[in-house]
Enzyme design. Structure first.
Site, PDB file in Angstrom:
ATOM      1  N   ARG A  56       8.724   1.019 -10.585  1.00 56.28           N
ATOM      2  CA  ARG A  56       7.413   0.388 -10.790  1.00 56.28           C
ATOM      3  C   ARG A  56       6.418   1.013  -9.807  1.00 56.28           C
ATOM      4  NH1 ARG A  56       8.238  -5.387  -7.521  1.00 56.28           N
ATOM      5  NH2 ARG A  56       7.678  -4.478  -5.512  1.00 56.28           N
ATOM      6  N   TYR A  98       6.346  -1.303   9.701  1.00 56.94           N
ATOM      7  CA  TYR A  98       5.887  -0.415   8.620  1.00 56.94           C
ATOM      8  C   TYR A  98       5.133   0.794   9.180  1.00 56.94           C
ATOM      9  CZ  TYR A  98       3.683   0.758   4.095  1.00 56.94           C
ATOM     10  OH  TYR A  98       3.253   1.389   2.945  1.00 56.94           O
ATOM     11  N   GLY A 152      12.747   4.905  -5.674  1.00 57.26           N
ATOM     12  CA  GLY A 152      11.946   3.689  -5.850  1.00 57.26           C
ATOM     13  C   GLY A 152      10.953   3.802  -6.985  1.00 57.26           C
ATOM     14  N   ASN A 207       9.695   8.000  -2.209  1.00 58.02           N
ATOM     15  CA  ASN A 207       8.679   6.978  -2.481  1.00 58.02           C
ATOM     16  C   ASN A 207       9.149   5.570  -2.149  1.00 58.02           C
ATOM     17  OD1 ASN A 207       6.276   5.818  -4.200  1.00 58.02           O
ATOM     18  ND2 ASN A 207       8.137   4.925  -5.070  1.00 58.02           N
ATOM     19  N   ALA A 214       5.384   2.077  12.147  1.00 55.63           N
ATOM     20  CA  ALA A 214       6.351   2.941  12.846  1.00 55.63           C
ATOM     21  C   ALA A 214       7.071   3.833  11.841  1.00 55.63           C
ATOM     22  CB  ALA A 214       7.358   2.090  13.617  1.00 55.63           C
TER      23      ALA A 214
HETATM   24  P1  NAD Z   1       6.413  -1.205  -4.908  1.00 60.83           P
HETATM   25  O1  NAD Z   1       6.997  -2.326  -4.114  1.00 60.83           O
HETATM   26  O2  NAD Z   1       5.619  -1.521  -6.116  1.00 60.83           O
HETATM   27  O3  NAD Z   1       7.569  -0.176  -5.322  1.00 60.83           O
HETATM   28  C1  NAD Z   1       8.544   0.252  -4.415  1.00 60.83           C
HETATM   29  C2  NAD Z   1       9.852   0.440  -5.169  1.00 60.83           C
HETATM   30  O4  NAD Z   1      10.848   0.842  -4.202  1.00 60.83           O
HETATM   31  C3  NAD Z   1      10.351  -0.845  -5.835  1.00 60.83           C
HETATM   32  O5  NAD Z   1      10.630  -0.608  -7.201  1.00 60.83           O
HETATM   33  C4  NAD Z   1      11.589  -1.199  -5.045  1.00 60.83           C
HETATM   34  O6  NAD Z   1      12.598  -1.860  -5.801  1.00 60.83           O
HETATM   35  C5  NAD Z   1      12.044   0.174  -4.550  1.00 60.83           C
HETATM   36  N1  NAD Z   1      12.954   0.078  -3.398  1.00 60.83           N
HETATM   37  C6  NAD Z   1      12.820  -0.773  -2.343  1.00 60.83           C
HETATM   38  N2  NAD Z   1      13.861  -0.605  -1.510  1.00 60.83           N
HETATM   39  C7  NAD Z   1      14.662   0.372  -2.044  1.00 60.83           C
HETATM   40  C8  NAD Z   1      15.885   0.967  -1.642  1.00 60.83           C
HETATM   41  N3  NAD Z   1      16.496   0.586  -0.506  1.00 60.83           N
HETATM   42  N4  NAD Z   1      16.415   1.920  -2.432  1.00 60.83           N
HETATM   43  C9  NAD Z   1      15.802   2.284  -3.581  1.00 60.83           C
HETATM   44  N5  NAD Z   1      14.637   1.747  -4.010  1.00 60.83           N
HETATM   45  C10 NAD Z   1      14.075   0.793  -3.252  1.00 60.83           C
HETATM   46  O7  NAD Z   1       5.569  -0.343  -3.860  1.00 60.83           O
HETATM   47  P2  NAD Z   1       4.398   0.731  -4.086  1.00 60.83           P
HETATM   48  O8  NAD Z   1       3.131   0.077  -3.689  1.00 60.83           O
HETATM   49  O9  NAD Z   1       4.512   1.395  -5.403  1.00 60.83           O
HETATM   50  O10 NAD Z   1       4.745   1.748  -2.905  1.00 60.83           O
HETATM   51  C11 NAD Z   1       5.416   2.983  -3.115  1.00 60.83           C
HETATM   52  C12 NAD Z   1       5.368   3.778  -1.821  1.00 60.83           C
HETATM   53  O11 NAD Z   1       3.995   4.003  -1.453  1.00 60.83           O
HETATM   54  C13 NAD Z   1       6.002   3.046  -0.633  1.00 60.83           C
HETATM   55  O12 NAD Z   1       6.680   3.986   0.185  1.00 60.83           O
HETATM   56  C14 NAD Z   1       4.810   2.458   0.084  1.00 60.83           C
HETATM   57  O13 NAD Z   1       5.088   2.238   1.449  1.00 60.83           O
HETATM   58  C15 NAD Z   1       3.788   3.561  -0.127  1.00 60.83           C
HETATM   59  N6  NAD Z   1       2.402   3.082   0.028  1.00 60.83           N
HETATM   60  C16 NAD Z   1       1.885   2.131  -0.801  1.00 60.83           C
HETATM   61  C17 NAD Z   1       0.573   1.705  -0.620  1.00 60.83           C
HETATM   62  C18 NAD Z   1      -0.065   0.683  -1.503  1.00 60.83           C
HETATM   63  O14 NAD Z   1      -1.225   0.329  -1.254  1.00 60.83           O
HETATM   64  N7  NAD Z   1       0.584   0.185  -2.537  1.00 60.83           N
HETATM   65  C19 NAD Z   1      -0.181   2.240   0.433  1.00 60.83           C
HETATM   66  C20 NAD Z   1       0.382   3.192   1.264  1.00 60.83           C
HETATM   67  C21 NAD Z   1       1.684   3.618   1.041  1.00 60.83           C
END
Ligand code: NAD
Length: 248
Positions: free
Chosen positions: A15, A156, A12, A91, A158
């Protein structure tokens, strides 16, 4: 940066936090195996070029990491292209936020498949590669939602709580092979995922953060860099919260 033989695979990573981790690990000297489901996200930024500017090699491997067969192809292709997989960052993640009483079975199952099953798929498959290498670092993206809970996120939270248990389990399985497995639990970080929050939700969150601001993706990437490098060689099975001092 000198040519490197070490490779980091980041799911992932088109971005958001994944892209920031790719850039940081490239600066640390890792070749980068990008993965995502959404190829248009790569077209909307120049992350692959920015990574290559660090003097390392980089390639995109499209795959849906919730699907085991996709992950098998992904891991095989990355191994063939780069020879080793030294760091795995799980990620990829999604949200489908709805109060529990209104959440559909599909919304529940989808978040579990993408956020949680993907981590099983990838730790199983890359774990085998790392066992043969007798080295490696795995870093899983959990969340404060998996530690404290968060309304409208039963799916989420969970998935993220499960990731913490999975991290500790696989750390115990692989510790004797010199492979470390850790998790980071971000709080509220500026990314397209959190851009979806309403003004009211944002204000409510900020009031609970000691540092009174959101985090930046680079502030997650720097901790991942530590866990991916030799300075953390005796750290495994841990969950590092990166939340600016959140209390929920
Ligand atoms: P984001 O949505 O900007 O990026 C996530 C990426 O994962 C996207 O590019 C998406 O296309 C890709 N993706 C989604 N489903 C996929 C799949 N089945 N196979 C391959 N790629 C896939 O999210 P983010 O905010 O950068 O989050 C990244 C990680 O950090 C996630 O696991 C999220 O749960 C975790 N997180 C984020 C935050 C936050 O505040 N942004 C907080 C806690 C945890």
């Amino acid at each position: 940066m000198a040519q490197t033989t070490k490779t980091a695979l980041i799911t992932g990573s088109a971005r958001g936090i994944g892209a920031a981790i790719a850039l940081r690990l490239a600066a640390d000297g890792f070749n980068i195996a990008f993965n995502d489901l959404n190829m248009s996200a790569f077209e909307n930024n120049d992350i692959v070029d920015k990574v290559k500017e660090k003097g390392v090699e980089a390639e995109i491997f499209p795959a849906d990491v919730s699907k085991h067969a996709d992950c098998e192809k992904l891991v095989k292709d990355v191994k063939t292209r780069f020879g080793t997989i030294d760091v795995l960052v799980n990620n990829a993640g999604i949200t489908r936020d709805v109060p529990t009483s209104m959440m559909t079975e599909e919304q529940y199952d989808m978040v579990i498949a993408v956020n949680q099953k993907s981590v099983f798929n990838m730790m199983k498959l890359v774990g085998k590669v790392m066992i043969r290498q007798k080295s490696g670092h795995i870093i899983n993206l959990a969340s404060v939602s998996g530690i404290y809970g968060n309304p409208a996120q039963i799916n989420y939270s969970a998935s993220k709580a499960a990731i913490i248990g999975m991290t500790k389990t696989v750390a115990k399985e692989l510790g004797g092979r010199s492979i470390t497995v850790n998790a980071v639990a971000p709080g509220f970080i500026h990314t397209p995922m959190t851009d979806k929050l309403t003004e009211e939700q944002r204000a409510a969150m900020l009031s609970r953060i000691a540092m009174k601001r959101y985090g930046e993706p680079e502030e997650i990437a720097s901790v991942v860099s530590f866990l991916a490098g030799e300075d953390s060689s005796y750290v495994t099975g841990q969950v590092i919260e990166i939340s600016g001092g959140l209390s929920m």
